[in-house]
Design a protein around this motif. Sequence first.
Motif, PDB file in Angstrom:
ATOM      1  N   PRO A 101       0.827  -1.217   0.000  1.00 38.02           N
ATOM      2  CA  PRO A 101       0.000   0.000   0.000  1.00 38.02           C
ATOM      3  C   PRO A 101       0.854   1.257   0.000  1.00 38.02           C
ATOM      4  O   PRO A 101       1.998   1.247   0.473  1.00 38.02           O
ATOM      5  CB  PRO A 101      -0.785  -0.115   1.304  1.00 38.02           C
ATOM      6  N   PRO A 102       0.323   2.360  -0.512  1.00 39.58           N
ATOM      7  CA  PRO A 102       1.012   3.644  -0.363  1.00 39.58           C
ATOM      8  C   PRO A 102       1.146   3.999   1.108  1.00 39.58           C
ATOM      9  O   PRO A 102       0.269   3.699   1.922  1.00 39.58           O
ATOM     10  CB  PRO A 102       0.094   4.632  -1.089  1.00 39.58           C
ATOM     11  N   LEU A 103       2.255   4.669   1.441  1.00 33.04           N
ATOM     12  CA  LEU A 103       2.511   5.118   2.800  1.00 33.04           C
ATOM     13  C   LEU A 103       2.625   6.631   2.805  1.00 33.04           C
ATOM     14  O   LEU A 103       3.404   7.206   2.036  1.00 33.04           O
ATOM     15  CB  LEU A 103       3.817   4.501   3.329  1.00 33.04           C
ATOM     16  N   ILE A 104       1.837   7.282   3.657  1.00 31.64           N
ATOM     17  CA  ILE A 104       1.914   8.735   3.784  1.00 31.64           C
ATOM     18  C   ILE A 104       2.187   9.090   5.234  1.00 31.64           C
ATOM     19  O   ILE A 104       1.888   8.313   6.147  1.00 31.64           O
ATOM     20  CB  ILE A 104       0.629   9.435   3.296  1.00 31.64           C
ATOM     21  N   GLU A 105       2.750  10.263   5.446  1.00 35.50           N
ATOM     22  CA  GLU A 105       3.068  10.706   6.800  1.00 35.50           C
ATOM     23  C   GLU A 105       1.917  11.552   7.351  1.00 35.50           C
ATOM     24  O   GLU A 105       1.507  12.523   6.714  1.00 35.50           O
ATOM     25  CB  GLU A 105       4.359  11.520   6.834  1.00 35.50           C
ATOM     26  N   VAL A 106       1.434  11.159   8.520  1.00 32.71           N
ATOM     27  CA  VAL A 106       0.379  11.918   9.188  1.00 32.71           C
ATOM     28  C   VAL A 106       0.689  11.973  10.679  1.00 32.71           C
ATOM     29  O   VAL A 106       0.574  10.970  11.389  1.00 32.71           O
ATOM     30  CB  VAL A 106      -1.017  11.299   8.985  1.00 32.71           C
ATOM     31  N   ASP A 107       1.095  13.130  11.138  1.00 33.88           N
ATOM     32  CA  ASP A 107       1.236  13.401  12.559  1.00 33.88           C
ATOM     33  C   ASP A 107      -0.053  14.082  13.003  1.00 33.88           C
ATOM     34  O   ASP A 107      -0.330  15.217  12.628  1.00 33.88           O
ATOM     35  CB  ASP A 107       2.443  14.307  12.805  1.00 33.88           C
ATOM     36  N   VAL A 108      -0.856  13.377  13.805  1.00 32.77           N
ATOM     37  CA  VAL A 108      -2.180  13.892  14.149  1.00 32.77           C
ATOM     38  C   VAL A 108      -2.119  15.082  15.105  1.00 32.77           C
ATOM     39  O   VAL A 108      -3.147  15.698  15.387  1.00 32.77           O
ATOM     40  CB  VAL A 108      -3.073  12.793  14.760  1.00 32.77           C
ATOM     41  N   THR A 109      -0.930  15.426  15.585  1.00 35.22           N
ATOM     42  CA  THR A 109      -0.784  16.625  16.416  1.00 35.22           C
ATOM     43  C   THR A 109      -0.294  17.827  15.608  1.00 35.22           C
ATOM     44  O   THR A 109      -0.103  18.907  16.176  1.00 35.22           O
ATOM     45  CB  THR A 109       0.201  16.378  17.581  1.00 35.22           C
ATOM     46  N   ASP A 110      -0.099  17.638  14.307  1.00 28.24           N
ATOM     47  CA  ASP A 110       0.441  18.693  13.443  1.00 28.24           C
ATOM     48  C   ASP A 110      -0.681  19.244  12.557  1.00 28.24           C
ATOM     49  O   ASP A 110      -1.147  18.558  11.647  1.00 28.24           O
ATOM     50  CB  ASP A 110       1.564  18.132  12.575  1.00 28.24           C
ATOM     51  N   PRO A 111      -1.141  20.474  12.807  1.00 26.87           N
ATOM     52  CA  PRO A 111      -2.240  21.034  12.012  1.00 26.87           C
ATOM     53  C   PRO A 111      -1.940  21.072  10.507  1.00 26.87           C
ATOM     54  O   PRO A 111      -2.851  20.889   9.693  1.00 26.87           O
ATOM     55  CB  PRO A 111      -2.402  22.457  12.571  1.00 26.87           C
ATOM     56  N   GLU A 112      -0.689  21.289  10.138  1.00 30.56           N
ATOM     57  CA  GLU A 112      -0.350  21.324   8.723  1.00 30.56           C
ATOM     58  C   GLU A 112      -0.488  19.943   8.085  1.00 30.56           C
ATOM     59  O   GLU A 112      -0.942  19.826   6.939  1.00 30.56           O
ATOM     60  CB  GLU A 112       1.076  21.859   8.537  1.00 30.56           C
ATOM     61  N   HIS A 113      -0.098  18.908   8.797  1.00 32.93           N
ATOM     62  CA  HIS A 113      -0.274  17.551   8.286  1.00 32.93           C
ATOM     63  C   HIS A 113      -1.759  17.264   8.038  1.00 32.93           C
ATOM     64  O   HIS A 113      -2.130  16.683   7.014  1.00 32.93           O
ATOM     65  CB  HIS A 113       0.282  16.535   9.285  1.00 32.93           C
ATOM     66  N   LEU A 114      -2.587  17.658   9.007  1.00 32.97           N
ATOM     67  CA  LEU A 114      -4.015  17.398   8.872  1.00 32.97           C
ATOM     68  C   LEU A 114      -4.633  18.222   7.747  1.00 32.97           C
ATOM     69  O   LEU A 114      -5.450  17.719   6.970  1.00 32.97           O
ATOM     70  CB  LEU A 114      -4.721  17.681  10.195  1.00 32.97           C
ATOM     71  N   ALA A 115      -4.243  19.483   7.638  1.00 30.89           N
ATOM     72  CA  ALA A 115      -4.805  20.347   6.594  1.00 30.89           C
ATOM     73  C   ALA A 115      -4.443  19.864   5.203  1.00 30.89           C
ATOM     74  O   ALA A 115      -5.236  19.980   4.261  1.00 30.89           O
ATOM     75  CB  ALA A 115      -4.324  21.782   6.804  1.00 30.89           C
ATOM     76  N   SER A 116      -3.257  19.307   5.043  1.00 31.96           N
ATOM     77  CA  SER A 116      -2.805  18.867   3.717  1.00 31.96           C
ATOM     78  C   SER A 116      -3.181  17.426   3.405  1.00 31.96           C
ATOM     79  O   SER A 116      -2.924  16.939   2.299  1.00 31.96           O
ATOM     80  CB  SER A 116      -1.281  19.014   3.608  1.00 31.96           C
ATOM     81  N   LEU A 117      -3.795  16.752   4.375  1.00 36.11           N
ATOM     82  CA  LEU A 117      -4.075  15.327   4.202  1.00 36.11           C
ATOM     83  C   LEU A 117      -4.949  15.015   2.991  1.00 36.11           C
ATOM     84  O   LEU A 117      -4.636  14.090   2.228  1.00 36.11           O
ATOM     85  CB  LEU A 117      -4.694  14.758   5.483  1.00 36.11           C
ATOM     86  N   PRO A 118      -6.054  15.734   2.743  1.00 33.68           N
ATOM     87  CA  PRO A 118      -6.858  15.398   1.560  1.00 33.68           C
ATOM     88  C   PRO A 118      -6.067  15.464   0.259  1.00 33.68           C
ATOM     89  O   PRO A 118      -6.202  14.587  -0.610  1.00 33.68           O
ATOM     90  CB  PRO A 118      -7.978  16.444   1.591  1.00 33.68           C
ATOM     91  N   ASP A 119      -5.232  16.482   0.108  1.00 32.88           N
ATOM     92  CA  ASP A 119      -4.446  16.608  -1.118  1.00 32.88           C
ATOM     93  C   ASP A 119      -3.445  15.466  -1.239  1.00 32.88           C
ATOM     94  O   ASP A 119      -3.245  14.923  -2.338  1.00 32.88           O
ATOM     95  CB  ASP A 119      -3.700  17.944  -1.141  1.00 32.88           C
ATOM     96  N   ARG A 120      -2.816  15.103  -0.131  1.00 33.13           N
ATOM     97  CA  ARG A 120      -1.821  14.035  -0.197  1.00 33.13           C
ATOM     98  C   ARG A 120      -2.474  12.673  -0.412  1.00 33.13           C
ATOM     99  O   ARG A 120      -1.934  11.811  -1.122  1.00 33.13           O
ATOM    100  CB  ARG A 120      -0.952  14.056   1.060  1.00 33.13           C
ATOM    101  N   LEU A 121      -3.644  12.468   0.170  1.00 32.57           N
ATOM    102  CA  LEU A 121      -4.379  11.233  -0.100  1.00 32.57           C
ATOM    103  C   LEU A 121      -4.832  11.162  -1.557  1.00 32.57           C
ATOM    104  O   LEU A 121      -4.842  10.088  -2.171  1.00 32.57           O
ATOM    105  CB  LEU A 121      -5.594  11.132   0.821  1.00 32.57           C
ATOM    106  N   SER A 122      -5.185  12.314  -2.112  1.00 25.62           N
ATOM    107  CA  SER A 122      -5.679  12.360  -3.491  1.00 25.62           C
ATOM    108  C   SER A 122      -4.629  11.966  -4.521  1.00 25.62           C
ATOM    109  O   SER A 122      -4.961  11.686  -5.670  1.00 25.62           O
ATOM    110  CB  SER A 122      -6.215  13.760  -3.809  1.00 25.62           C
TER     111      SER A 122
END
Length: 256
Positions: A58-79
């Motif tokens: 599977p694809p692996l992406i970085e998500v730190d759930v305490t980092d607002p920037e990680h969360l904000a960019s998550l839809p784009d990176r998942l896409s």
Amino acid sequence: MGILDGKTILVAGVTMNTSIAYSVARIAAEQGAKVVVSNFGRAMSLTNRVIQKLDPVPPLIEVDVTDPEHLASLPDRLSEHVDHLDGVVHSIAYANPETAFADGFLTTEWADVAQSLQVSAYSLASLTMACKPLFSDSASVVGLDFDNQVSWPVYGWMGVSKSTLQSVSRYLARYLGPEGVRVNLVAAGPLDTLAKRAIPGSETFNEVWADRAPLGWDTKDYDAAGKAVVALLSDWFPRTTGEIVHVDGGMHSTGA
């Protein structure tokens, strides 16, 4: 055909192959899902090695759930990997093993308590809302829990965090239900995972389960909980939300 044919699933918190999250990722793929996994920081290299055993990898992406920037960019990176999400698995928890467990409950500083609550409970809401722009007409969010209806020895502030996680899941179910989003938890018994080994004195749980679980308990049977998570991700529970499914050999139902 599998029960997740055509679905896309994010499994957050895959670290070792001896974990429920790893079992979920493997079983979900076997059941027809396209799976994306996440971790963060130094654990990324470990996760990357572990997922090479999965087919397909599977694809692996970085998500730190305490980092607002990680969360904000998550839809784009998942896409970059999927065009929508049908499910999210939250396998994320942390408390400082030196202060928040064992006999330190009465003296744990707020900073450590706050960290445990944010990572282990609040992140179910923050991760869900970060993923929400990619949800299809219906979606299933499943968190991993250790039932905390009672106090436990050595579990300390993680027990409080799990109680908070349960409440967060109920409120998410309440507010997201009208949008077709189901939110449930799977409460597993003690398993020999990396997270459990970080808890001082955690072998106490094994002794309790060995003595009281009506169905018995195998601390290395990660697939039992993994299968429950996959079932909740499927369309076989279309009207179930705000629920805690116990996969603990029946221990939660027994008295002394």
